[in-house]
Design an enzyme around this catalytic site. Sequence first.
Site, PDB file in Angstrom:
ATOM      1  N   ARG A  87       0.722  -1.063   0.023  1.00  0.00           N
ATOM      2  CA  ARG A  87       0.003   0.230   0.197  1.00  0.00           C
ATOM      3  C   ARG A  87       1.013   1.174  -0.087  1.00  0.00           C
ATOM      4  NH1 ARG A  87      -2.302   3.165   4.614  1.00  0.00           N
ATOM      5  NH2 ARG A  87      -4.059   4.290   3.731  1.00  0.00           N
ATOM      6  N   HIS A 131      -2.932  11.039   0.535  1.00  0.00           N
ATOM      7  CA  HIS A 131      -2.489  10.941   1.750  1.00  0.00           C
ATOM      8  C   HIS A 131      -1.983  12.390   2.227  1.00  0.00           C
ATOM      9  CE1 HIS A 131      -0.992   7.728   4.879  1.00  0.00           C
ATOM     10  NE2 HIS A 131      -0.725   8.596   5.520  1.00  0.00           N
ATOM     11  N   GLU A 176      -7.227   8.636   5.894  1.00  0.00           N
ATOM     12  CA  GLU A 176      -7.885   8.946   7.200  1.00  0.00           C
ATOM     13  C   GLU A 176      -8.238  10.717   6.954  1.00  0.00           C
ATOM     14  OE1 GLU A 176      -4.270   8.831   9.937  1.00  0.00           O
ATOM     15  OE2 GLU A 176      -4.346   6.803   9.736  1.00  0.00           O
ATOM     16  N   ASN A 305      -7.447   2.241   9.718  1.00  0.00           N
ATOM     17  CA  ASN A 305      -6.156   2.396  10.477  1.00  0.00           C
ATOM     18  C   ASN A 305      -6.206   2.444  11.975  1.00  0.00           C
ATOM     19  OD1 ASN A 305      -5.527   2.504   8.007  1.00  0.00           O
ATOM     20  ND2 ASN A 305      -4.755   4.719   7.919  1.00  0.00           N
ATOM     21  N   TYR A 307      -4.311   2.356  15.994  1.00  0.00           N
ATOM     22  CA  TYR A 307      -3.008   2.082  16.717  1.00  0.00           C
ATOM     23  C   TYR A 307      -3.452   2.098  18.191  1.00  0.00           C
ATOM     24  CZ  TYR A 307      -0.837   3.717  12.471  1.00  0.00           C
ATOM     25  OH  TYR A 307      -0.168   3.450  11.112  1.00  0.00           O
ATOM     26  N   GLU A 378      -3.424   0.065   7.962  1.00  0.00           N
ATOM     27  CA  GLU A 378      -2.447   0.434   9.026  1.00  0.00           C
ATOM     28  C   GLU A 378      -2.496   0.043  10.321  1.00  0.00           C
ATOM     29  OE1 GLU A 378      -1.365   4.696   9.142  1.00  0.00           O
ATOM     30  OE2 GLU A 378      -1.865   4.902   7.138  1.00  0.00           O
TER      31      GLU A 378
HETATM   32  O1  IFM Z   1       2.329   8.176   9.816  1.00  0.00           O
HETATM   33  C1  IFM Z   1       1.112   8.095   9.930  1.00  0.00           C
HETATM   34  C2  IFM Z   1       0.330   7.716   8.592  1.00  0.00           C
HETATM   35  O2  IFM Z   1       0.739   8.797   7.892  1.00  0.00           O
HETATM   36  C3  IFM Z   1      -1.092   7.930   9.122  1.00  0.00           C
HETATM   37  N1  IFM Z   1      -1.534   7.056   9.853  1.00  0.00           N
HETATM   38  C4  IFM Z   1      -1.085   7.009  11.257  1.00  0.00           C
HETATM   39  C5  IFM Z   1       0.572   7.128  10.876  1.00  0.00           C
HETATM   40  C6  IFM Z   1       1.375   6.946  12.337  1.00  0.00           C
HETATM   41  O3  IFM Z   1       0.953   8.275  12.972  1.00  0.00           O
END
Ligand code: IFM
Length: 475
Positions: A87, A131, A176, A305, A307, A378
Amino acid sequence: MTALDARPRAGATLRFPERFRWGTATAAYQIEGAADEDGRTPSIWDTFSRTPGRVRNGDTGDIAADHYHRVGEDIALMRRLGVTDYRFSIAWPRVQPTGRGPAVQKGLDFYRRLTDELRAAGIRPVATLYHWDLPQELEDAGGWPHRETAYRFAEYAGLAAEGLGDRVATWTTLNEPWCSAFLGYGSGVHAPGRTSAVDSLRAAHHLNLAHGLAVRAVRAAVPARAEVSLTLNLHAVRSRTDAPRDRDAARRIDAVGNRIFLDPVFHGRLPEDLVDDTAPVTDWSFVEDGDLRAAAEPIDALGINYYSPTAVAAGASPSSPSRSLSPSPWAGAERHVRFVPVPGPRTAMDWPVDSGGLHELLLRLRDDLPHVPLVITENGAAYEDYADPSGEVKDPERVAYLHAHLAAVHRAIEDGADVRGYFLWSLLDNFEWAYGYSKRFGIVHVDFPTQRRTFKSSAHWYADVIARGGLPTRP
Ligand code: IFM
């Protein structure tokens, strides 16, 4: 029969479905460099990063990981990993530098070469059209709060699809959009650095419109087999207690963090509670007839995505937890919501490590969008990585993070979530936006002065997971 009843693969303990996609992810401005080569002109991130005080250490993406000149080497890294998919994002200011007019052939050529080499390596190209690198000229004309930007984006999407349509397997319109709208125009910690609650909501709406218009433009230009998708950084929101006031705080964040995109894109409507919550900021009169129908153009998959989770309680907080000095990005919610710490270990970003949030999110989507295939576009973590005297980069914390999150994905699949793939963020250490090069998310270490690439232990670990088609019992 669940997807996991597929034929076992030797050595794997937690087996993933046979056709599960294993990938890594990057983004143009974060790795390419070559900021003014072959006709590329500045994007909002070039301008922002060159503005003193905006990015840590004054770092810019001018050179980044020099991927523009090292495509072959970076594809060789992916071959070693054994990924099935890659990706990447296409830089709008490389392909249509001012955001208007015809495509620049040299810009397209770079992505033709990248996709040709990927395909020769047996790796599926998964291209994101946006992006975060809006051509600066479009920001000067009003940026995402301005309706015309949505039409500009659809035109660019069509040009990129015409130029590359035969070689990209999956198209993603936006990455995002929450960050583009609310960090770019609300809190101002991302480019273009504006701080207006109403502009952040206008931007969100125009991003939804841009997405829908772009889906149409892409489909008109590419073979029917190509997939079209959208990637959201959905918030796994938890209420601190079951008290109605705390639950209402969670509802507000869910509205302006998640449903502001999910409802238009999948149901062609705005969440009513969002409209009520944001009434002090706007009456939404910038939404024109037909916009929400256009935003709801059908797509083939939703990228997620993830985290870390977000925990909230009733109260007021000037901003999100990690950005305490900036204005709030949470339009309409900031006077009602307090962010509370999520317990447990943290990454170098100070983000909590909590794989349960990913499982929660996937089950919520299983229930809310039962017919939409999901892809983790992500997931990953930043840690303080360094090459030791023997040249090795050992990152056991990242391995543990990835293991826990992949196990959560596996659990969600067992529980009926239709998750088709996982893209690890990120292939390479790169430009981490306002943090510059101070945060390393790669599974491949980049020594920026020499551009030397070194597999971290997590890269060896991920290659093993891919080869097994699943996770070993322990990291
Ligand atoms: O680096 C970023 C990415 O560009 C978009 N999602 C979160 C990642 C980590 O912050």
